[in-house]
Design a protein around this motif. Structure first.
Motif: not given
Length: 466
Positions: A320-333
């Motif tokens: 949800a963070l990466k694909d829906k909200m556009g938050i970078s992979e680094g921050v999301s993970n």
């Protein structure tokens, strides 16, 4: 009796087939999860109503329902350690620039988690005080708790014998493979530590040995893609898992305990709602639209509510963070993985605070007395480190806090009667805190695509696995 059990199983299979039919008709994932949650509650209520005079039929039916519900949760739990390992490592490998960015990002995430935990503890104290919750009154309703408390003596001794410095040392794994297998005092945090060490070491040789770094990056990227493919497969099963879990919950929960301890349960959910409002204020402060956020966060929050495992929700959270909200992979993970064991607002913030606030008056202590309040909030915030993101984490947090304050632990045993009902909302709040932390960190570090966040579309790769 066997005939009725078979009928109950057939009913579940029919509902599963309905959800599968909806998937083939490309009904959105969010709608299917919500429908599964409602259908599960209805099915569970019907079972306990029809077989109220013979609950053995319900219990035997639930044994078969567990194949779907508990099986799904076990699949998610199976993914937790591998997912944390590849997520943290890839988060570091994908960081551009100096290692200072990594340190800054990590400190911001931990800082936000700690601040929100402290706020949630304050909310817990104020809510308990506002409802006039008193442990002595609750004991008189439920009865003698000495017998129930005995089962916690061993756990209390364990936590009392492990002071905070020892808990911090436990994070360093003596055997990282054992930590990956879930062994040790704090296996999840140990995996986070080991993954961060590997990622940081790889970043250290990126300039001096670029060929080695590139080779390692390809290996980790391949491993990451394979793990995510498994995650995609398991995600397909989410509506079916939610259906069975909610049916089990409604059919087997102790509703009498719910009635007896309703005041505490209502107070708990009021505190959870207040913290969700605080989270919304944080979103507004950082320039996010709360309505859009909760629309995009619905799936992981709904699953966290029904499954009661924030660790098991990790794949959905990151997606949800990466694909829906556009938050970078680094921050999301990084944020989602750290939030699994650090600063859980519901289990490690609100719950232990409310338990302490209930016991304090029975001991002649005003829970809102400034020095006691500050001391308790600090203990709760520090104790939130390493609380496992699975069922039972709130009990562990309460035991840590109570033992640190020298309070009796009997109340923990009393609250077990309604623990599943409260834990659903707490777990949802835990997951939401991790996502809010990711959103705030992404804004601070300029690691978010606000165009994607503000878009009304679904996740880009939803049809691949949903």
């Amino acid at each position: 009796m066997g005939t009725y059990i078979v009928i109950n199983i057939i009913v579940l299979l029919m509902l599963i087939n309905l959800l599968y039919f909806m998937q083939k008709k490309h009904i959105t994932f969010t709608i299917r999860v919500l429908l599964a949650l409602i259908l599960g509650l209805v099915l569970g209520f019907v079972l306990r109503t029809i077989y109220s005079d013979n609950m053995e039929i319900v219990n035997q039916s639930i044994v078969w329902y567990n194949i779907v519900g508990n099986g799904y949760v076990k699949l998610l739990q199976m993914l937790v350690m591998p997912l944390i390992f590849v997520s943290i490592t890839m988060a570091l490998l994908n960081i551009k620039g100096s290692n200072t960015n990594l340190g800054k990002m990590t400190m911001i995430i931990i800082g936000i988690l700690m601040i929100t935990t402290a706020i949630s503890a304050l909310v817990g104290f104020l809510t308990a005080k506002g409802f006039g919750l008193d442990a002595s009154k609750l004991q008189s309703i439920v009865g003698d708790i000495s017998k129930g408390a005995l089962s916690y003596e061993g756990r209390l001794a364990e936590f009392s014998s492990r002071p905070v410095p020892q808990q911090l040392l436990d994070i360093i794994p003596t055997n990282p493979f054992a930590a990956l297998a879930g062994m040790g005092g704090s296996p999840t945090l140990s995996v986070v530590f080991f993954s961060a060490l590997i990622g940081a070491a790889a970043l250290g040789i990126r300039k001096k040995k670029p060929e080695v770094f590139d080779f390692f990056l390809k290996i980790m990227q391949s491993l990451h893609d394979i793990i995510m493919k498994i995650v995609a497969f398991v995600m397909k099963l989410t509506p079916y898992g939610v259906l069975a879990l909610m049916a089990k919950f409604m059919a087997s929960s102790d509703l009498n305990a719910f009635a007896q301890l309703g005041q505490f349960l209502i107070a708990s959910y009021i505190a959870i709602i207040i913290m969700l409002a605080v989270h919304s204020i944080i979103l507004v402060i950082f320039g996010y639209n709360p309505i859009k956020y909760y629309t995009k966060a619905f799936t992981p929050l709904a699953f966290a509510f029904s499954s009661r495992t924030s660790a098991g929700t990790l794949p959905l959270t990151i997606s949800a963070l990466k694909d829906k909200m556009g938050i970078s992979e680094g921050v999301s993970n990084l944020s989602a993985s750290l939030a699994v064991t650090i600063g859980q607002n519901g289990c490690a913030g609100i719950y232990p605070a409310m338990v302490v606030a209930m016991i304090a008056p029975a001991l002649g202590i005003n829970p809102l007395e400034p020095s006691f309040l500050i001391k308790s909030v600090i203990i709760i915030a520090i104790g939130s480190f390493g609380i496992a993101g699975v069922g039972g984490g709130a009990t562990n947090a309460a035991l840590i806090t109570l033992s640190a304050l020298g309070f009796p632990v009997g109340l923990v045993a009393i609250l077990l009667g309604i623990e599943p009902l409260i834990d659903m909302g707490r777990t949802m709040l835990n997951v939401n805190d991790g996502m809010i932390t990711a959103a705030a960190t992404a804004k601070i570090c300029k690691e978010v695509d606000m165009g994607k966040f503000n878009s009304s579309g679904t996740i880009s790769n939803e049809e691949e696995y949903i």
